[in-house]
Design a protein around this motif. Structure first.
Motif, PDB file in Angstrom:
ATOM      1  N   LEU A 122       1.381   6.054  -2.921  1.00 30.13           N
ATOM      2  CA  LEU A 122       2.298   5.375  -3.832  1.00 30.13           C
ATOM      3  C   LEU A 122       2.646   3.982  -3.322  1.00 30.13           C
ATOM      4  O   LEU A 122       2.714   3.014  -4.099  1.00 30.13           O
ATOM      5  CB  LEU A 122       3.571   6.205  -4.017  1.00 30.13           C
ATOM      6  CG  LEU A 122       3.409   7.549  -4.729  1.00 30.13           C
ATOM      7  CD1 LEU A 122       4.710   8.332  -4.688  1.00 30.13           C
ATOM      8  CD2 LEU A 122       2.951   7.360  -6.165  1.00 30.13           C
ATOM      9  N   ASN A 123       2.855   3.874  -2.024  1.00 30.04           N
ATOM     10  CA  ASN A 123       3.149   2.569  -1.427  1.00 30.04           C
ATOM     11  C   ASN A 123       1.944   1.635  -1.518  1.00 30.04           C
ATOM     12  O   ASN A 123       2.088   0.453  -1.857  1.00 30.04           O
ATOM     13  CB  ASN A 123       3.570   2.742   0.033  1.00 30.04           C
ATOM     14  CG  ASN A 123       5.017   3.198   0.175  1.00 30.04           C
ATOM     15  OD1 ASN A 123       5.909   2.672  -0.487  1.00 30.04           O
ATOM     16  ND2 ASN A 123       5.261   4.170   1.029  1.00 30.04           N
ATOM     17  N   GLU A 124       0.770   2.168  -1.224  1.00 31.25           N
ATOM     18  CA  GLU A 124      -0.440   1.349  -1.244  1.00 31.25           C
ATOM     19  C   GLU A 124      -0.739   0.828  -2.646  1.00 31.25           C
ATOM     20  O   GLU A 124      -1.283  -0.270  -2.808  1.00 31.25           O
ATOM     21  CB  GLU A 124      -1.618   2.154  -0.707  1.00 31.25           C
ATOM     22  CG  GLU A 124      -2.866   1.329  -0.454  1.00 31.25           C
ATOM     23  CD  GLU A 124      -3.959   2.085   0.276  1.00 31.25           C
ATOM     24  OE1 GLU A 124      -5.050   1.518   0.435  1.00 31.25           O
ATOM     25  OE2 GLU A 124      -3.722   3.247   0.681  1.00 31.25           O
ATOM     26  N   LEU A 125      -0.379   1.609  -3.661  1.00 26.16           N
ATOM     27  CA  LEU A 125      -0.644   1.216  -5.043  1.00 26.16           C
ATOM     28  C   LEU A 125       0.545   0.494  -5.689  1.00 26.16           C
ATOM     29  O   LEU A 125       0.531   0.214  -6.886  1.00 26.16           O
ATOM     30  CB  LEU A 125      -1.002   2.450  -5.870  1.00 26.16           C
ATOM     31  CG  LEU A 125      -2.337   3.116  -5.529  1.00 26.16           C
ATOM     32  CD1 LEU A 125      -2.447   4.475  -6.214  1.00 26.16           C
ATOM     33  CD2 LEU A 125      -3.502   2.224  -5.921  1.00 26.16           C
ATOM     34  N   ASP A 126       1.572   0.204  -4.888  1.00 26.85           N
ATOM     35  CA  ASP A 126       2.782  -0.478  -5.379  1.00 26.85           C
ATOM     36  C   ASP A 126       3.445   0.296  -6.516  1.00 26.85           C
ATOM     37  O   ASP A 126       3.891  -0.278  -7.520  1.00 26.85           O
ATOM     38  CB  ASP A 126       2.456  -1.908  -5.849  1.00 26.85           C
ATOM     39  CG  ASP A 126       1.965  -2.794  -4.711  1.00 26.85           C
ATOM     40  OD1 ASP A 126       2.407  -2.594  -3.571  1.00 26.85           O
ATOM     41  OD2 ASP A 126       1.127  -3.677  -4.977  1.00 26.85           O
TER      42      ASP A 126
END
Length: 271
Positions: A55-59
């Motif tokens: 989720l963080n990597e995909l913003d």
């Protein structure tokens, strides 16, 4: 051009390639879709904690983005401030499944918020595998200890060699099959969920919450636990590496997870 407003994407075997990697092309294409205003919803059997890095990597971490975890048992905003739908086990139900696992002589664990809990003194190798995959510790507890901490897991899992699970499935009493929702998410994972918990019901609940018609939703998956969401979505997509049962239910096909299948179908129907 289609009018797709939400895309539900399975993770293992779909979003990630066979090495467990999020490829640059898939990442870039998903970000283009979100910039267009399309809701990208990761829809997985993993616990929420096991999805946070993606989720963080995909913003996708915000109060306006959503994630479906525990195979549909929990639907919430990615920042965890809003719960849309939630199903969990009572201790009595947990103990019922624990007794069944002992009777069938199969390894099992219960997925909570913070750990994978088991009463198995000899930890199953696939419990250890799941622990690494979702970045959650294994907590060995006696059944009395589980009762004392009032554990209410979102799902239970029988985890063992594929041939053992195939035999277990044949020996599970019909009463259990009618009381819970059982589905294999991998050859070595048999997931046991609340009767109403599945990816299809979760996608439908989120669609209602967001006021999005099911005809405007795409669902992409590869395994048996993805069939329900592929059935409810207006655009049901099977990965090239999907099992045959998924392909039979899908209305669209894309390339495999090692060929950026998610990116290709987004480019074709969303962007």
């Amino acid at each position: 051009m289609t009018n797709i407003k939400m895309v539900a994407i399975d993770i293992d075997g779909t979003l990630l390639n066979s090495k467990g990697e999020l490829t640059p092309k898939v990442k870039e294409t998903i970000k283009k879709a979100t910039q267009k205003g399309v809701k990208i919803v990761l829809c997985t059997g993993r616990p929420t904690k096991g999805v946070e890095n993606l989720l963080n990597e995909l913003d996708l971490m915000s109060d306006e983005q959503y994630v479906i975890s525990y195979n549909g048992s929990l639907v919430q905003s990615t920042n965890k401030k809003q719960i849309v739908q939630s199903y969990s086990f009572t201790f009595k139900e947990l103990d019922e499944i624990r007794e069944l696992a002992d009777t069938l002589q199969v390894h099992y664990h219960a997925a909570g918020d913070d750990a994978l809990y088991t009463t198995n003194r000899m930890i199953g190798i696939y419990t250890a595998y799941e622990s690494v995959l979702v970045n959650m510790p294994i907590a060995y507890r006696t059944i009395d200890e589980l009762k004392n901490i009032n554990l209410n897991p979102y799902k239970m899992m029988f985890v063992d060699e594929p041939h053992i699970l195939d035999d277990v499935l044949l020996r599970i009493p019909q009463t259990i099959k009618e009381k819970y929702f059982l589905v294999k998410s991998a050859p070595f994972y048999l997931e046991i969920l609340h009767k109403d918990a599945n990816k299809g019901n979760a996608v439908a609940a989120l669609a209602t919450f967001l006021n999005i018609d099911l005809s405007q939703i795409m669902a992409i998956g590869d395994n048996d636990n993805d069939i329900d969401m592929i059935d409810v979505a207006g655009y049901g997509v099977a990965m090239g590496n999907a099992v045959d049962r998924v392909k039979e239910h899908a209305t669209y096909m894309t390339t495999s997870n090692d060929e950026d299948g998610v990116a290709h179908i987004l480019e074709e129907l969303v962007l």
